[in-house]
Write a protein that holds these residues in place. Structure first.
Motif, short mmCIF file in Angstrom:
data_model
loop_
_atom_site.label_atom_id
_atom_site.label_comp_id
_atom_site.label_asym_id
_atom_site.label_seq_id
_atom_site.Cartn_x
_atom_site.Cartn_y
_atom_site.Cartn_z
N ASP A 81 0.80 -1.04 -0.08
CA ASP A 81 -0.06 -0.02 0.13
C ASP A 81 0.93 1.29 0.15
OD1 ASP A 81 -2.64 -1.10 0.35
OD2 ASP A 81 -1.70 -1.99 2.04
N VAL A 82 2.11 1.22 0.76
CA VAL A 82 2.71 2.23 0.85
C VAL A 82 4.31 1.91 0.58
CG1 VAL A 82 3.69 4.13 2.30
CG2 VAL A 82 1.35 3.60 2.45
N TRP A 83 4.94 2.70 -0.10
CA TRP A 83 6.40 2.34 -0.42
C TRP A 83 7.00 3.75 -0.01
CZ3 TRP A 83 8.95 -2.09 -2.96
CH2 TRP A 83 10.05 -1.82 -3.18
N VAL A 84 8.02 3.61 1.06
CA VAL A 84 8.88 4.81 1.26
C VAL A 84 10.54 4.57 1.10
CG1 VAL A 84 9.60 6.31 3.30
CG2 VAL A 84 7.36 5.20 3.60
N ASN A 85 10.93 5.39 0.28
CA ASN A 85 12.38 5.23 -0.21
C ASN A 85 13.03 6.27 0.72
OD1 ASN A 85 12.55 3.64 -2.49
ND2 ASN A 85 11.14 5.20 -3.94
N MET A 125 1.02 -0.91 -8.04
CA MET A 125 0.20 -0.13 -7.52
C MET A 125 -0.66 0.28 -8.69
SD MET A 125 2.31 2.59 -4.85
CE MET A 125 2.74 1.54 -3.29
N VAL A 126 0.07 0.40 -9.76
CA VAL A 126 -0.91 1.41 -11.00
C VAL A 126 -2.00 0.34 -11.50
CG1 VAL A 126 -0.71 1.99 -13.46
CG2 VAL A 126 0.89 2.76 -11.76
N ARG A 128 -3.71 -1.85 -9.74
CA ARG A 128 -4.65 -1.77 -8.78
C ARG A 128 -5.42 -0.35 -8.53
NH1 ARG A 128 -0.24 -4.26 -4.75
NH2 ARG A 128 -0.16 -6.47 -5.72
N ASP A 129 -4.55 0.53 -8.98
CA ASP A 129 -5.25 1.90 -9.21
C ASP A 129 -5.36 2.59 -7.48
OD1 ASP A 129 -5.99 4.33 -10.25
OD2 ASP A 129 -7.84 4.04 -10.18
N ARG A 130 -4.31 2.20 -6.84
CA ARG A 130 -4.35 2.76 -5.51
C ARG A 130 -2.88 2.37 -5.11
NH1 ARG A 130 -4.25 -1.66 -1.88
NH2 ARG A 130 -5.11 -3.56 -2.73
N GLY A 131 -2.48 3.14 -4.04
CA GLY A 131 -0.99 3.28 -3.18
C GLY A 131 -0.38 4.59 -3.28
N THR A 132 0.61 4.69 -2.28
CA THR A 132 1.27 5.88 -2.28
C THR A 132 2.88 5.78 -2.19
OG1 THR A 132 -0.62 6.66 -0.95
CG2 THR A 132 1.60 7.90 -0.44
N ILE A 133 3.58 6.26 -2.72
CA ILE A 133 4.98 6.39 -2.69
C ILE A 133 5.55 7.62 -2.16
CG2 ILE A 133 7.14 6.39 -4.01
CD1 ILE A 133 5.58 4.88 -6.23
N VAL A 134 6.37 7.37 -1.09
CA VAL A 134 6.87 8.65 -0.38
C VAL A 134 8.65 8.64 -0.70
CG1 VAL A 134 6.99 9.79 1.87
CG2 VAL A 134 5.04 8.68 1.43
N GLN A 135 8.78 9.78 -1.24
CA GLN A 135 10.41 10.02 -1.29
C GLN A 135 10.77 11.09 0.04
OE1 GLN A 135 10.76 7.82 -3.56
NE2 GLN A 135 10.37 8.67 -5.64
N VAL A 136 11.96 10.47 0.58
CA VAL A 136 12.54 11.06 1.79
C VAL A 136 13.67 12.09 0.91
CG1 VAL A 136 13.69 10.97 3.68
CG2 VAL A 136 11.86 9.62 3.29
N GLY A 137 13.34 13.37 0.91
CA GLY A 137 14.34 14.17 -0.05
C GLY A 137 14.96 14.96 1.09
N SER A 138 15.58 16.11 0.71
CA SER A 138 16.58 16.80 1.57
C SER A 138 16.57 18.21 0.91
CB SER A 138 17.89 16.36 1.68
OG SER A 138 18.68 17.55 2.08
N HIS A 171 -1.47 12.32 -15.93
CA HIS A 171 -1.92 12.36 -17.32
C HIS A 171 -2.79 10.99 -17.40
CE1 HIS A 171 -1.86 12.08 -21.77
NE2 HIS A 171 -1.53 10.76 -21.62
N GLN A 172 -2.48 9.65 -16.79
CA GLN A 172 -3.31 8.46 -16.77
C GLN A 172 -4.50 8.66 -15.81
OE1 GLN A 172 -0.32 5.62 -15.37
NE2 GLN A 172 1.34 6.39 -16.99
N GLY A 173 -4.86 9.73 -15.32
CA GLY A 173 -5.75 9.61 -14.33
C GLY A 173 -5.80 8.75 -13.23
N SER A 174 -4.32 8.20 -12.81
CA SER A 174 -4.35 7.40 -11.61
C SER A 174 -4.55 7.91 -10.36
CB SER A 174 -2.68 6.92 -11.80
OG SER A 174 -2.61 6.01 -10.84
N ARG A 175 -4.87 7.08 -9.80
CA ARG A 175 -5.41 7.50 -8.05
C ARG A 175 -3.91 7.16 -7.30
NH1 ARG A 175 -10.98 5.17 -6.45
NH2 ARG A 175 -10.10 3.27 -7.29
N VAL A 176 -2.85 6.64 -7.86
CA VAL A 176 -1.45 6.39 -7.25
C VAL A 176 -0.83 7.66 -6.72
CG1 VAL A 176 0.69 5.24 -7.33
CG2 VAL A 176 -1.46 4.19 -8.13
#
Length: 337
Positions: A81-85, A125-126, A128-138, A171-176
């Motif tokens: 459901d969630v991927w955190v980099n 995720m795509v 399934r059309d759901r999910g969240t990716i969080v990038q830990v930036g700086s 553009h794809q209208g994705s809910r991801v």
């Protein structure tokens, strides 16, 4: 409702603290990193909190390894459901003292590791059309500093890559959803285990925050991913804004202060152990658990007054204007002195 969450770089630092924060909510955790000692210790912590934790040793620079890790997590914990980099490595040194192989290695882990993780997350995720990716930036992904060219370059690249992927999903209208959490200086083990060619011990530039501050922001972003990025710490907002309005002054200011401000007074051995090519929390007898915190507990803040306005963008940027003005004024005074 519990979720399946993957955290890369989960053996230490911000990744370790983030995994704990998700575990407190009852989520199932896939813990990805190279060092088994740190991963096993992290998993033990999460199980004490009542969470299901799966140890998945993998080098995020290796796309095949990341693919295998994602498969393993979904087979045992369910759809991600969630991927955190979070995973990264770095070199503290002037650019001319970093070898091509070292520079490539930092880029492969700290930038391409995020690309590899994002690819695996989207592959699942795509459809399934759901999910969240969080990038830990700086903040260093917007305003570079001396002695960290490889890391700064990677963080700039993560921002550009993420913006491109976001627009493709739109553009794809994705809910991801995909979002970035921009961090300030954080008290993590990186300053003790990243490769350094500096004469003195590396340190984060104050103000310094504890990794739990970052972890809470990451979990919030995972819950509210519609914003394209979140800022942790007033110093992050001030740095980014000041770079927009006074980049030249900041160049001169950092050229004069950036070397000393990133080193303590403690001398270090020229060939101190580092984790660039192999984890220091590996499986041999000398390995030990580094935990989430670095060696700057006495100087690190456990909370950020800027956290709330970070979730309300217009207030954050209004407050940041004052911070940026102060930074620019200090730089101007330094220049005249």
């Amino acid at each position: 409702m519990s979720r399946t969450v993957v955290v890369t770089g989960a053996s230490a630092g911000v990744g370790r603290a983030t995994a704990r924060e998700f575990a407190r909510r009852g989520d199932r955790l896939g813990l990805v990193a190279r060092g088994l000692t740190g991963l096993n210790a992290a998993a033990d912590e999460l199980r004490v909190l009542g969470a299901e934790a799966l140890v998945v040793p993998a080098d995020t620079a290796d796309p095949a390894a990341v693919h295998a890790a994602a498969e393993h997590v979904e087979n045992l914990l369910g759809p991600i459901d969630v991927w955190v980099n979070v995973a990264f490595t770095s070199v503290f040194a002037p650019f001319t003292e970093i070898s091509p192989d070292e520079y490539r290695r930092v880029t492969e882990v700290s930038y391409l590791g995020y690309v590899n993780g994002t690819r695996e997350a989207l592959t699942r995720m795509v459809p399934r059309d759901r999910g969240t990716i969080v990038q830990v930036g700086s903040a260093l992904g917007a305003r570079s500093v001396p002695l960290q060219s490889a890391y700064c370059g990677a963080k700039h690249a993560v921002n550009g890559f993420t913006s491109s992927v976001r627009t493709e999903l739109m553009h794809q209208g994705s809910r991801v959803r995909i979002t970035v959490v921009q961090l300030p200086a954080v008290n993590t083990p990186q300053f003790s285990w990243n490769l350094s060619r500096l004469p003195r011990h590396p340190q984060p530039v104050p103000p310094i925050y504890q990794p739990e501050v970052a972890a809470r922001a990451v979990v919030y972003a995972a819950d509210h991913p519609r914003r394209k990025q979140y800022f942790v710490g007033a110093s992050t907002v001030g740095t980014i804004l000041a770079n927009k309005v006074a980049a030249g002054l900041l160049d001169r200011y950092l050229a004069r202060t950036g070397y000393d401000s990133q080193q303590t007074g403690e001398r270090v051995q020229p060939q101190r152990p580092d984790n660039l090519w192999r984890p220091l929390d590996g499986e041999d007898d000398s390995a030990h658990d580094y935990g989430a915190h670095g060696v700057f507990d006495d100087r690190a803040h456990g909370c950020s007054a800027q956290t709330w306005p970070s979730r309300h963008a217009w207030l954050a940027w209004s407050a940041a204007a004052l911070t940026a003005g102060g930074v620019a004024l200090r730089a101007r005074r330094k220049r005249r002195s």
